[in-house]
Design a protein around this motif. Structure first.
Motif, PDB file in Angstrom:
ATOM      1  N   PRO A 204     -71.717   7.972  43.270  1.00 52.54           N
ATOM      2  CA  PRO A 204     -71.422   8.750  42.077  1.00 52.54           C
ATOM      3  C   PRO A 204     -70.233   8.213  41.302  1.00 52.54           C
ATOM      4  O   PRO A 204     -70.208   8.488  40.171  1.00 52.54           O
ATOM      5  CB  PRO A 204     -71.137  10.239  42.704  1.00 52.54           C
ATOM      6  CG  PRO A 204     -71.941  10.326  43.920  1.00 52.54           C
ATOM      7  CD  PRO A 204     -71.672   8.672  44.554  1.00 52.54           C
ATOM      8  N   ASP A 206     -69.209   5.397  40.686  1.00 48.60           N
ATOM      9  CA  ASP A 206     -69.944   4.348  39.868  1.00 48.60           C
ATOM     10  C   ASP A 206     -70.418   4.709  38.670  1.00 48.60           C
ATOM     11  O   ASP A 206     -69.955   4.242  37.403  1.00 48.60           O
ATOM     12  CB  ASP A 206     -70.955   3.262  40.642  1.00 48.60           C
ATOM     13  CG  ASP A 206     -70.608   2.506  41.743  1.00 48.60           C
ATOM     14  OD1 ASP A 206     -69.118   2.210  41.796  1.00 48.60           O
ATOM     15  OD2 ASP A 206     -71.294   2.223  42.650  1.00 48.60           O
ATOM     16  N   ILE A 207     -71.064   5.799  38.632  1.00 47.32           N
ATOM     17  CA  ILE A 207     -71.628   6.469  37.394  1.00 47.32           C
ATOM     18  C   ILE A 207     -70.553   7.136  36.627  1.00 47.32           C
ATOM     19  O   ILE A 207     -70.560   6.896  35.158  1.00 47.32           O
ATOM     20  CB  ILE A 207     -72.774   7.501  37.694  1.00 47.32           C
ATOM     21  CG1 ILE A 207     -74.015   6.886  38.397  1.00 47.32           C
ATOM     22  CG2 ILE A 207     -73.186   8.219  36.335  1.00 47.32           C
ATOM     23  CD1 ILE A 207     -74.909   7.610  38.936  1.00 47.32           C
ATOM     24  N   ARG A 208     -69.610   7.638  37.265  1.00 55.10           N
ATOM     25  CA  ARG A 208     -68.732   8.540  36.341  1.00 55.10           C
ATOM     26  C   ARG A 208     -67.692   7.357  35.671  1.00 55.10           C
ATOM     27  O   ARG A 208     -67.401   7.390  34.463  1.00 55.10           O
ATOM     28  CB  ARG A 208     -67.718   9.215  37.262  1.00 55.10           C
ATOM     29  CG  ARG A 208     -68.402  10.420  37.729  1.00 55.10           C
ATOM     30  CD  ARG A 208     -67.419  11.375  38.464  1.00 55.10           C
ATOM     31  NE  ARG A 208     -66.960  10.824  39.677  1.00 55.10           N
ATOM     32  CZ  ARG A 208     -67.652  11.319  40.972  1.00 55.10           C
ATOM     33  NH1 ARG A 208     -68.880  11.972  40.939  1.00 55.10           N
ATOM     34  NH2 ARG A 208     -67.122  10.643  42.099  1.00 55.10           N
ATOM     35  N   ARG A 211     -69.760   5.857  32.671  1.00 54.58           N
ATOM     36  CA  ARG A 211     -69.731   6.866  31.672  1.00 54.58           C
ATOM     37  C   ARG A 211     -68.497   6.853  30.928  1.00 54.58           C
ATOM     38  O   ARG A 211     -68.181   6.941  29.787  1.00 54.58           O
ATOM     39  CB  ARG A 211     -70.157   8.218  32.200  1.00 54.58           C
ATOM     40  CG  ARG A 211     -71.592   8.516  32.677  1.00 54.58           C
ATOM     41  CD  ARG A 211     -71.822   9.878  32.946  1.00 54.58           C
ATOM     42  NE  ARG A 211     -73.240   9.998  33.522  1.00 54.58           N
ATOM     43  CZ  ARG A 211     -74.378   9.957  33.083  1.00 54.58           C
ATOM     44  NH1 ARG A 211     -74.443   9.557  31.992  1.00 54.58           N
ATOM     45  NH2 ARG A 211     -75.288  10.325  34.152  1.00 54.58           N
ATOM     46  N   VAL A 219     -77.834   6.546  32.192  1.00 52.16           N
ATOM     47  CA  VAL A 219     -78.106   5.953  33.678  1.00 52.16           C
ATOM     48  C   VAL A 219     -79.318   5.964  34.343  1.00 52.16           C
ATOM     49  O   VAL A 219     -79.713   7.092  34.286  1.00 52.16           O
ATOM     50  CB  VAL A 219     -76.827   6.464  34.440  1.00 52.16           C
ATOM     51  CG1 VAL A 219     -76.908   5.988  35.988  1.00 52.16           C
ATOM     52  CG2 VAL A 219     -75.435   6.339  33.821  1.00 52.16           C
ATOM     53  N   ALA A 221     -81.160   5.316  37.804  1.00 52.01           N
ATOM     54  CA  ALA A 221     -81.252   4.967  39.132  1.00 52.01           C
ATOM     55  C   ALA A 221     -82.528   4.970  39.835  1.00 52.01           C
ATOM     56  O   ALA A 221     -83.383   5.656  39.860  1.00 52.01           O
ATOM     57  CB  ALA A 221     -80.314   6.007  39.757  1.00 52.01           C
ATOM     58  N   VAL A 229     -76.173  10.166  44.162  1.00 55.84           N
ATOM     59  CA  VAL A 229     -76.308   8.899  42.892  1.00 55.84           C
ATOM     60  C   VAL A 229     -77.365   9.473  42.007  1.00 55.84           C
ATOM     61  O   VAL A 229     -77.250   9.476  40.838  1.00 55.84           O
ATOM     62  CB  VAL A 229     -76.561   7.670  43.255  1.00 55.84           C
ATOM     63  CG1 VAL A 229     -76.552   6.595  42.227  1.00 55.84           C
ATOM     64  CG2 VAL A 229     -75.183   7.306  44.019  1.00 55.84           C
ATOM     65  N   GLU A 232     -76.678  12.637  39.754  1.00 58.27           N
ATOM     66  CA  GLU A 232     -75.795  12.157  38.981  1.00 58.27           C
ATOM     67  C   GLU A 232     -76.226  11.318  37.791  1.00 58.27           C
ATOM     68  O   GLU A 232     -75.820  11.235  36.355  1.00 58.27           O
ATOM     69  CB  GLU A 232     -74.645  11.571  39.246  1.00 58.27           C
ATOM     70  CG  GLU A 232     -73.588  12.366  39.969  1.00 58.27           C
ATOM     71  CD  GLU A 232     -72.132  12.409  39.529  1.00 58.27           C
ATOM     72  OE1 GLU A 232     -71.768  11.818  38.584  1.00 58.27           O
ATOM     73  OE2 GLU A 232     -71.516  12.876  40.395  1.00 58.27           O
ATOM     74  N   ALA A 233     -77.618  10.685  37.887  1.00 54.73           N
ATOM     75  CA  ALA A 233     -78.067   9.837  37.079  1.00 54.73           C
ATOM     76  C   ALA A 233     -79.063  10.702  35.980  1.00 54.73           C
ATOM     77  O   ALA A 233     -79.213  12.018  36.172  1.00 54.73           O
ATOM     78  CB  ALA A 233     -79.284   8.697  37.635  1.00 54.73           C
ATOM     79  N   LEU A 257     -79.044   1.089  37.763  1.00 53.11           N
ATOM     80  CA  LEU A 257     -78.771   1.016  38.968  1.00 53.11           C
ATOM     81  C   LEU A 257     -79.687   0.509  40.038  1.00 53.11           C
ATOM     82  O   LEU A 257     -80.505   1.159  40.734  1.00 53.11           O
ATOM     83  CB  LEU A 257     -78.180   2.258  39.429  1.00 53.11           C
ATOM     84  CG  LEU A 257     -76.865   2.992  38.587  1.00 53.11           C
ATOM     85  CD1 LEU A 257     -76.446   4.234  39.353  1.00 53.11           C
ATOM     86  CD2 LEU A 257     -75.828   2.087  38.444  1.00 53.11           C
TER      87      LEU A 257
END
Length: 324
Positions: A204, A206-208, A211, A219, A221, A229, A232-233, A257
C-alpha cells in the motif's frame, strides 16, 4: 496481390518508442531469422503479456494473458507452437494440443507459484478436507492440475468458483488471489500459502507514494497482489482486464501494478497516455529471449512432453475451466 512479408526493418515502427535504434540493431538479425523459421516450419509463437516488446510486438502471433493463450491455443493450426512464457503455460498449450510439437525456449523459465505446491500436497489436502472441490490456478504444473477438479485463471477465478454451486471450495496455490476472490463472493474459500514473487512485493505504501508524486493517477493492480494493495487500487483485474480498462477508460495517467513489460506493451498501444512505472520484473519471463526463440525453432528445443496418464486428467481440469 499479397502484401509484402514483414521484416525486422518494417516492424521497428511498432516499438521505436521503447527500443532505441542501437538496441534494435542487436535484435534485427534474430527477428528476421525467426520470421523465416516460422514460415518454413509452419510454426506460431504464443507470447504472454509479460514478454518484452521485441517479442510481444514483433515475432508473436498470439498474445494475451493465461486465459487468452489457453483459449487461443485450441484454435492453432500450425505444426509447431513456441510458448514465449513460463513452463506451466507451455504445458497447458501441450495439454490442449496433444498432437502438436510444443517448444519452450528455456526449461528454467519457471514460476514461484507453480513451485509452491506439488501433486502430493493436493492429494494430502483432499484427504484432510474431503468432499470440497479443488480449484487450481493455471500457474501450476500439469501434475497438480491432474489432482484438481477444475482450473481457473486470474481473469475467470470468481466465475469458476461460483460455477460449482457449492458453499465451500479450496483454491490453490495463490493465497492472495484466493483472498481477493473471497472478498467478491459468498463462497467460502480455503487458500494455500503460495505467492507470486512479482506481485507479493507491492505494498500500500507504493500506491500512496505514487499518488503523492503523480496526482490524479489511476492505479490498476493484479489480483495476485496482497489484498491490502488491491483495496487501495482503483481497479483490480487480470492483465487482460487491465489492458481492457486502459482501452475503455483512457485514464490520462495510469500505473499498472504488475510485471514491467506489461506496461511497456500497453503503453505502445496508447501513446497519448502517461504510464507511471513502479513495476517488478519476473526473472522467469525474462529468460525468454529472441535468441532462444530462434534456437528453439532451429534446434527443435525444448520439446514439452507430459505423461499421458497425467495429461488426460490435467486436460479435463483445463477443459472444465474453458467451458465456464
Amino acid at each position: 496481390m499479397l502484401g509484402a512479408l514483414p521484416t525486422a526493418a518494417s516492424l521497428y515502427e511498432r516499438v521505436r518508442r521503447v527500443i532505441p535504434p542501437i538496441e534494435w540493431s542487436a535484435f534485427a538479425e534474430d527477428i528476421d531469422a525467426i520470421l523465416d523459421l516460422k514460415r518454413r516450419r509452419n510454426a506460431v509463437i504464443l507470447a504472454h503479456n509479460y514478454q518484452t516488446p521485441e517479442i510481444f510486438h514483433c515475432v508473436a502471433d498470439i498474445v494475451g494473458d493465461s486465459l487468452a493463450l489457453a483459449r487461443k491455443a485450441m484454435t492453432v493450426e500450425a505444426d509447431v507452437i513456441v510458448l514465449a512464457g513460463v513452463h506451466f503455460m507451455a504445458e497447458t498449450a501441450k495439454l490442449l494440443n496433444p498432437q502438436k510439437t510444443v517448444l519452450i525456449p528455456d526449461l528454467a523459465a519457471g514460476c514461484s507459484l507453480a513451485d509452491s505446491i506439488t501433486a502430493e500436497d493436493v492429494r494430502l489436502m483432499r484427504r484432510r478436507i474431503p468432499n470440497v472441490p479443488i480449484v487450481t490456478y493455471v500457474n501450476t504444473s500439469a501434475a497438480v492440475k491432474a489432482e484438481s477438479d477444475i482450473c481457473c485463471t486470474s481473469g475467470n477465478a470468481r466465475a469458476v468458483v461460483e460455477s460449482l454451486g457449492v458453499p465451500r471450495v479450496i483454491m490453490l496455490p495463490d493465497e492472495y488471489l484466493a483472498k481477493n476472490v473471497a472478498a467478491e463472493t459468498d463462497v467460502e474459500i480455503l487458500a494455500w500459502k503460495g505467492h507470486c514473487e512479482v506481485h507479493e512485493r507491492f505494498t500500500p505504501a507504493d500506491i500512496r507514494e505514487v499518488r503523492a508524486s503523480h496526482p490524479g493517477v489511476i492505479v490498476l493492480a493484479h489480483p495476485e497482489c496482497p489484498p491490502e494493495v488491491v483495496a487501495e487500487a482503483d481497479f483490480s483485474g487480470s492483465t487482460a482486464a487491465m489492458s481492457d480498462y486502459v482501452e475503455r477508460q483512457k485514464p490520462p495517467r495510469v500505473v499498472l501494478l504488475t510485471e514491467c513489460s506489461m506496461s511497456d506493451n500497453v503503453a505502445l498501444q496508447h501513446p497519448e497516455l502517461e504510464f507511471i512505472r513502479p513495476c517488478n520484473l519476473c526473472p522467469h519471463m525474462k529468460r525468454i529471449t529472441l535468441t532462444n526463440i530462434r534456437e528453439a525453432l532451429e534446434q527443435n528445443r525444448h520439446v514439452v512432453s507430459i505423461d499421458p496418464e497425467i495429461a488426460g486428467r490435467a486436460r479435463l481440469a483445463v477443459e472444465r475451466m474453458l467451458a465456464v
